[in-house]
Design an enzyme around this catalytic site. Structure first.
Site, PDB file in Angstrom:
ATOM      1  NE  ARG A  78       5.818  -3.386   4.416  1.00  0.00           N
ATOM      2  CZ  ARG A  78       6.786  -4.122   3.914  1.00  0.00           C
ATOM      3  NH1 ARG A  78       6.900  -5.383   4.238  1.00  0.00           N
ATOM      4  NH2 ARG A  78       7.647  -3.606   3.070  1.00  0.00           N
ATOM      5  CB  SER A 142      -4.396   1.696   7.525  1.00  0.00           C
ATOM      6  OG  SER A 142      -3.058   1.840   7.190  1.00  0.00           O
ATOM      7  CG  ASP A 196      -4.082   2.252   4.414  1.00  0.00           C
ATOM      8  OD1 ASP A 196      -4.966   3.136   4.443  1.00  0.00           O
ATOM      9  OD2 ASP A 196      -4.325   1.034   4.491  1.00  0.00           O
TER      10      ASP A 196
HETATM   11 MG    MG Z   1      -1.207  -1.991   4.033  1.00  0.00          MG
END
Ligand code: MG
Ligand code: ADP
Length: 457
Positions: A78, A142, A196
């Site tokens: 994202r 992450s 994250d």
């Molecule tokens: Mg995520």
């Protein structure tokens, strides 16, 4: 795969429930083991919990600014613009999501980072972002990273199915910078590298000071919390006053005994012998565990008997997903019409209500264990910070598994009630939608306003 008494499906389901059960006592033992592992990890001793320093503390809530945030979590990538108003409010004027093609997840690091840079380029163009100005960027990455400052860190090992070559041991910020340069993006200034969980905690605590635990339950699972520097023996810093967020990397916790299905899943994973807890709890794996149980039931002729197409369909690894479990477990119709639709969509027709009920039941067995283990891990960290639960704790949770699986949250809350009775009311689980991305911007703002940018010697 598991030894079950001969007889009908009921006997087998009883053994299955036993094999997947996590009793209150199991949880209490797990919490003790978790505390031991946390202590070792903080000290720098060998531990299944890496306890990685983030080099940043919680936000104060008055941080301000506009940031570009990248969120590479495992399934989707994202890109967002995030505005912090300095009063605890976060807005996201623009956000784009890109599925990460498998060839980049499992190809070369260069191709993965080129793909990321390409997405940033598309995002800048589509949202008419001024390339003549410099934009501060926070990167939520992450995976386990050995961070050496807020803006630098080396990948320790890939998880969640990634294997891109040439990244392990390298500074991911350098790799991102190089990829941006290769396509001549000069308007981005990378300011913060954020896990994250850390983003989720930052997003949660920006608006709610009681938020002191950031948890991910998505493709993978992990958490971070706030630790006193005086407890972080392994950190070589002059000033031991104050606090720092610590990324636990709890997906690797290895004191929960795997069963035969877990062992089978582990053997065929890209990282055998690692990430045991993640493989029992998170979205990338739950569907696959349920599929292994289903294939065992089919092999024993306890379900889908004389349905060769079903057996063939579910034989394929990855043919049953955690999303499918949500759909099946969420089917509250008397005749399980949702389950029928799911099976029919996959060409599996004329399935009896009994079979559908058993299918739903086995999904529930697998997801209940996941929720209970997740709650046990949360309890362990909360009681590490506050042994008698004297204070209120908001737990910010991001991830599609927590958000979308029906009953996951309730099953976790039930564990808190079991363990702590009325005191469990002090624990609030709050879904932090896109917390990992929004929080990266909060961290970038904290970093910008912090004079201290400690480096490990
Ligand atoms: Mg995520
Ligand atoms: P990431 O972890 O990659 O940042 P998400 O938090 O969106 O991204 O998690 C995606 C994962 O969540 C998927 O890989 C899948 O395993 C799981 N998931 C997606 N939708 C659902 C659903 N409806 N129910 C349960 N799990 C889901």
């Amino acid at each position: 795969m598991i030894s079950a008494p001969p007889g009908d499906g009921e006997d087998f389901f009883s053994s299955l429930e036993k094999v997947f059960s996590i009793s209150e006592n199991d949880i209490r033992v797990m919490i003790e083991d978790f505390h031991v592992e946390m202590g070792k990890g903080l000290f720098g001793d060998k531990s299944s919990l890496k306890m990685i320093p983030s080099f940043i503390d919680k936000p104060k809530g008055n941080e301000k600014g506009e940031f570009v945030a990248l969120d590479l979590g495992g399934t989707n990538f994202r890109v967002l613009t995030v505005i912090l108003d300095g009063k605890g409010n976060v807005t996201v004027p623009a956000a784009s999501e890109f599925a990460i093609p498998r060839k980049h997840m499992r190809g070369t690091g260069v191709s993965l980072f080129d793909f990321i840079a390409g997405c940033v380029d598309t995002f800048l163009t589509e949202n008419h972002i001024d390339r003549n100005k410099t934009h501060d960027l926070a990167f939520t990455f992450s995976f386990p990273v050995e961070q050496t400052s807020i803006a630098a860190g080396k990948l320790i090992a890939w998880t969640k199915g990634f294997t891109a070559t040439g990244v392990q041991g390298r500074d991911v910020m350098v790799l991102l910078n190089e990829a941006l340069k290769r396509i001549d993006i000069r308007c981005i200034h990378i300011t913060a590298l954020v896990n994250d969980t850390v983003g989720t905690l930052a997003a949660g605590s920006y608006s709610d000071p009681a938020c002191d635990l950031g948890v991910i339950m998505g493709t993978g699972t992990n958490a971070c919390y706030r630790e006193a520097l005086s407890n972080m023996e392994k950190l070589n810093v002059a000033d031991r006053n104050g606090h720092m967020i610590v990324n636990i990397e709890w997906g690797n916790f290895d004191k929960v005994k795997p069963n035969a299905y877990d062992r089978s899943l582990d053997k065929t994973s890209v990282n055998p012998g690692a990430m045991y807890l993640e493989k029992m709890v998170s979205g990338m794996y739950l569907g696959e565990i349920a599929r292994l149980v289903l294939m065992d039931l089919i092999g024993r002729e306890l379900i889908l008997v004389n349905k060769p197409h079903a057996a063939q369909y579910f034989q394929e690894r990855g043919s049953f997903k955690t999303e499918d479990m949500s759909l099946i477990e969420g089917d509250k119709t008397g005749r399980l019409e949702g389950v029928t639709l799911f099976l029919e969509r996959n060409g599996i027709l004329n399935i009896s209500l009994r079979d559908k009920t058993q299918f739903k039941r086995l999904c529930g067995i697998v997801s209940s264990r996941a929720a209970r283990l997740g709650a046990a891990a949360i309890s362990a960290v909360l009681t590490w910070m506050d042994p008698n639960l004297k204070d209120r704790h908001t737990v910010g949770i991001d991830g599609s598994l927590f958000e979308k699986h029906p009953g996951f949250s309730t099953k976790m809350t039930d564990v808190f009630k079991e363990l702590y009775g009325q005191k469990s009311e002090k624990i609030a689980l709050v879904h932090s939608k896109d917390g990992s991305g929004r929080g990266a911007a909060v961290i970038a703002a904290v970093a910008a306003s912090s004079e201290r940018n400690t480096k490990i010697n």
